[in-house]
Motif scaffolding. Structure first.
Motif, mmCIF file in Angstrom:
data_model
loop_
_atom_site.group_PDB
_atom_site.id
_atom_site.type_symbol
_atom_site.label_atom_id
_atom_site.label_comp_id
_atom_site.label_asym_id
_atom_site.label_seq_id
_atom_site.Cartn_x
_atom_site.Cartn_y
_atom_site.Cartn_z
ATOM 1 N N LEU A 29 12.643 40.568 0.801
ATOM 2 C CA LEU A 29 12.455 41.008 -0.566
ATOM 3 C C LEU A 29 13.125 39.970 -1.714
ATOM 4 O O LEU A 29 12.540 39.439 -2.702
ATOM 5 C CB LEU A 29 12.731 42.213 -0.823
ATOM 6 C CG LEU A 29 11.961 43.221 -0.290
ATOM 7 C CD1 LEU A 29 12.504 44.641 -0.241
ATOM 8 C CD2 LEU A 29 10.580 43.303 -1.082
ATOM 9 N N ARG A 30 14.499 39.632 -1.329
ATOM 10 C CA ARG A 30 15.150 38.828 -2.246
ATOM 11 C C ARG A 30 15.262 37.503 -2.004
ATOM 12 O O ARG A 30 15.715 36.483 -2.742
ATOM 13 C CB ARG A 30 16.569 39.531 -2.600
ATOM 14 C CG ARG A 30 16.519 40.930 -2.981
ATOM 15 C CD ARG A 30 15.470 41.289 -4.101
ATOM 16 N NE ARG A 30 15.780 40.422 -5.275
ATOM 17 C CZ ARG A 30 14.964 40.357 -6.391
ATOM 18 N NH1 ARG A 30 13.721 41.158 -6.312
ATOM 19 N NH2 ARG A 30 15.179 39.553 -7.123
ATOM 20 N N LYS A 31 15.502 36.974 -0.846
ATOM 21 C CA LYS A 31 15.566 35.741 -0.233
ATOM 22 C C LYS A 31 14.056 34.847 0.358
ATOM 23 O O LYS A 31 14.255 34.019 0.982
ATOM 24 C CB LYS A 31 16.762 35.631 0.861
ATOM 25 C CG LYS A 31 17.879 36.124 0.239
ATOM 26 C CD LYS A 31 18.430 35.324 -0.882
ATOM 27 C CE LYS A 31 19.753 35.579 -1.194
ATOM 28 N NZ LYS A 31 20.215 34.833 -2.540
ATOM 29 N N ALA A 32 12.963 35.524 0.189
ATOM 30 C CA ALA A 32 11.698 35.178 0.699
ATOM 31 C C ALA A 32 11.619 34.961 2.243
ATOM 32 O O ALA A 32 11.061 33.975 2.563
ATOM 33 C CB ALA A 32 11.478 33.828 -0.147
ATOM 34 N N GLY A 106 10.031 40.991 -9.062
ATOM 35 C CA GLY A 106 10.245 39.583 -8.644
ATOM 36 C C GLY A 106 10.621 39.385 -7.017
ATOM 37 O O GLY A 106 10.699 38.489 -6.670
ATOM 38 N N SER A 107 10.405 40.754 -6.381
ATOM 39 C CA SER A 107 10.529 40.599 -5.095
ATOM 40 C C SER A 107 9.546 39.785 -4.432
ATOM 41 O O SER A 107 8.327 40.099 -4.528
ATOM 42 C CB SER A 107 10.831 42.034 -4.398
ATOM 43 O OG SER A 107 12.068 42.452 -4.900
ATOM 44 N N HIS A 108 10.051 39.068 -3.347
ATOM 45 C CA HIS A 108 8.992 38.499 -2.421
ATOM 46 C C HIS A 108 8.055 39.428 -1.667
ATOM 47 O O HIS A 108 8.888 40.205 -0.794
ATOM 48 C CB HIS A 108 9.588 37.506 -1.520
ATOM 49 C CG HIS A 108 8.821 36.818 -0.569
ATOM 50 N ND1 HIS A 108 7.846 35.805 -0.668
ATOM 51 C CD2 HIS A 108 8.707 36.994 1.012
ATOM 52 C CE1 HIS A 108 7.296 35.413 0.429
ATOM 53 N NE2 HIS A 108 7.956 36.162 1.434
ATOM 54 N N LEU A 109 6.985 39.410 -1.373
ATOM 55 C CA LEU A 109 5.989 40.358 -0.614
ATOM 56 C C LEU A 109 5.371 39.468 0.648
ATOM 57 O O LEU A 109 5.381 40.215 1.485
ATOM 58 C CB LEU A 109 4.828 40.911 -1.404
ATOM 59 C CG LEU A 109 5.388 41.590 -2.846
ATOM 60 C CD1 LEU A 109 4.242 42.017 -3.737
ATOM 61 C CD2 LEU A 109 6.182 42.928 -2.380
ATOM 62 N N GLY A 110 4.974 38.454 0.332
ATOM 63 C CA GLY A 110 4.231 37.512 1.431
ATOM 64 C C GLY A 110 3.580 36.416 0.783
ATOM 65 O O GLY A 110 4.047 35.643 -0.309
ATOM 66 N N HIS A 111 2.220 36.032 1.102
ATOM 67 C CA HIS A 111 1.483 35.074 0.688
ATOM 68 C C HIS A 111 0.055 35.631 0.632
ATOM 69 O O HIS A 111 -0.384 36.558 1.451
ATOM 70 C CB HIS A 111 1.548 33.632 1.610
ATOM 71 C CG HIS A 111 3.081 33.246 1.552
ATOM 72 N ND1 HIS A 111 4.003 33.851 2.499
ATOM 73 C CD2 HIS A 111 3.403 32.278 0.862
ATOM 74 C CE1 HIS A 111 5.158 32.931 2.119
ATOM 75 N NE2 HIS A 111 4.842 32.095 1.127
ATOM 76 N N VAL A 112 -0.845 34.818 -0.080
ATOM 77 C CA VAL A 112 -2.185 35.062 -0.105
ATOM 78 C C VAL A 112 -2.937 33.813 0.102
ATOM 79 O O VAL A 112 -2.605 32.614 -0.018
ATOM 80 C CB VAL A 112 -2.710 35.389 -1.614
ATOM 81 C CG1 VAL A 112 -2.370 34.490 -2.627
ATOM 82 C CG2 VAL A 112 -3.968 35.965 -1.561
ATOM 83 N N PHE A 113 -3.650 33.953 1.436
ATOM 84 C CA PHE A 113 -4.664 32.959 1.594
ATOM 85 C C PHE A 113 -6.234 33.118 1.130
ATOM 86 O O PHE A 113 -6.745 34.172 1.152
ATOM 87 C CB PHE A 113 -4.551 32.812 3.117
ATOM 88 C CG PHE A 113 -3.249 32.697 3.468
ATOM 89 C CD1 PHE A 113 -2.592 31.184 3.614
ATOM 90 C CD2 PHE A 113 -2.395 33.625 3.914
ATOM 91 C CE1 PHE A 113 -1.219 31.160 4.002
ATOM 92 C CE2 PHE A 113 -1.030 33.677 4.311
ATOM 93 C CZ PHE A 113 -0.543 32.373 4.416
ATOM 94 N N GLU A 114 -6.956 32.031 1.002
ATOM 95 C CA GLU A 114 -8.166 32.057 0.165
ATOM 96 C C GLU A 114 -9.219 31.278 1.043
ATOM 97 O O GLU A 114 -8.681 30.427 1.743
ATOM 98 C CB GLU A 114 -8.146 31.584 -1.336
ATOM 99 C CG GLU A 114 -7.527 32.500 -2.208
ATOM 100 C CD GLU A 114 -7.807 32.377 -3.568
ATOM 101 O OE1 GLU A 114 -8.926 32.047 -3.917
ATOM 102 O OE2 GLU A 114 -6.721 31.957 -4.547
ATOM 103 N N GLY A 115 -10.600 31.633 1.033
ATOM 104 C CA GLY A 115 -11.580 30.838 1.435
ATOM 105 C C GLY A 115 -11.678 30.646 2.756
ATOM 106 O O GLY A 115 -11.942 29.484 3.491
ATOM 107 N N SER A 132 8.496 44.918 2.888
ATOM 108 C CA SER A 132 8.427 44.745 1.524
ATOM 109 C C SER A 132 7.727 45.860 0.996
ATOM 110 O O SER A 132 7.797 46.213 -0.151
ATOM 111 C CB SER A 132 7.574 43.410 1.300
ATOM 112 O OG SER A 132 8.367 42.393 1.509
ATOM 113 N N LEU A 133 7.239 47.031 1.731
ATOM 114 C CA LEU A 133 6.240 47.740 1.290
ATOM 115 C C LEU A 133 7.011 49.176 1.684
ATOM 116 O O LEU A 133 7.778 49.421 2.756
ATOM 117 C CB LEU A 133 4.950 47.812 1.822
ATOM 118 C CG LEU A 133 4.360 46.662 1.410
ATOM 119 C CD1 LEU A 133 2.948 46.507 2.282
ATOM 120 C CD2 LEU A 133 3.838 46.381 -0.032
ATOM 121 N N THR A 134 6.388 50.426 0.921
ATOM 122 C CA THR A 134 6.665 51.726 1.425
ATOM 123 C C THR A 134 5.379 52.398 1.051
ATOM 124 O O THR A 134 4.465 51.825 0.157
ATOM 125 C CB THR A 134 7.590 52.423 0.694
ATOM 126 O OG1 THR A 134 7.341 52.566 -0.766
ATOM 127 C CG2 THR A 134 9.146 52.010 0.818
#
Length: 138
Positions: A29-32, A106-115, A132-134
């Protein structure tokens, strides 16, 4: 894209985050960081409900947007609302990706990919770390 110097509604020092989060949660979450694929608590979860930021409890994704992408992390095709997440250009690991952060803390969750032909209504895959989730079941 969001400016990576944005001021967030929830702001804490590293010491405060470390006191609140487990070492694994802090690293992601804090260090990506990222959790190992296929090890996360929510990778295969089918429970109906709302996924929240583990750091600040902001509602981020609904279970009805979750799909099995076989990537090793929970995948969603859209956030609960666009203003719930921020997007940051990520050029680490020698590639250009779009990082997804909680817009509240501002916590890191992950990444988004498109197309990439996901067959979802948005043709996007939000690849999000379970740590990153509950999940708040309905």
């Amino acid at each position: 894209m969001t400016d990576s110097t944005k001021q967030y509604a929830v702001e804490k020092s590293d010491a405060e985050w470390k006191a609140q989060l487990s070492p694994a949660e802090f690293q992601v979450l804090r260090k990506a960081g990222t959790e190992r694929p296929f090890t996360g608590e929510y990778t295969d979860t089918k429970t109906t409900g709302v996924y929240k930021c583990r750091a600040c409890d902001a509602e981020l994704f609904r279970s009805d947007t979750k799909f099995d992408s076989h990537c090793g992390w929970p995948s969603f095709f859209a956030p609960l609302a666009e203003e719930r997440v921020d997007y940051i250009t990520d050029t680490t690991l020698g590639m250009k990706r779009v990082e997804v952060r909680c817009a509240n803390c501002g916590s890191h969750l992950g990444h988004v990919f498109e197309g990439e032909g996901y067959g979802t209504p948005t043709d996007q895959r939000y690849c999000i770390n379970s740590v990153s989730l509950t999940l708040q079941p309905e």
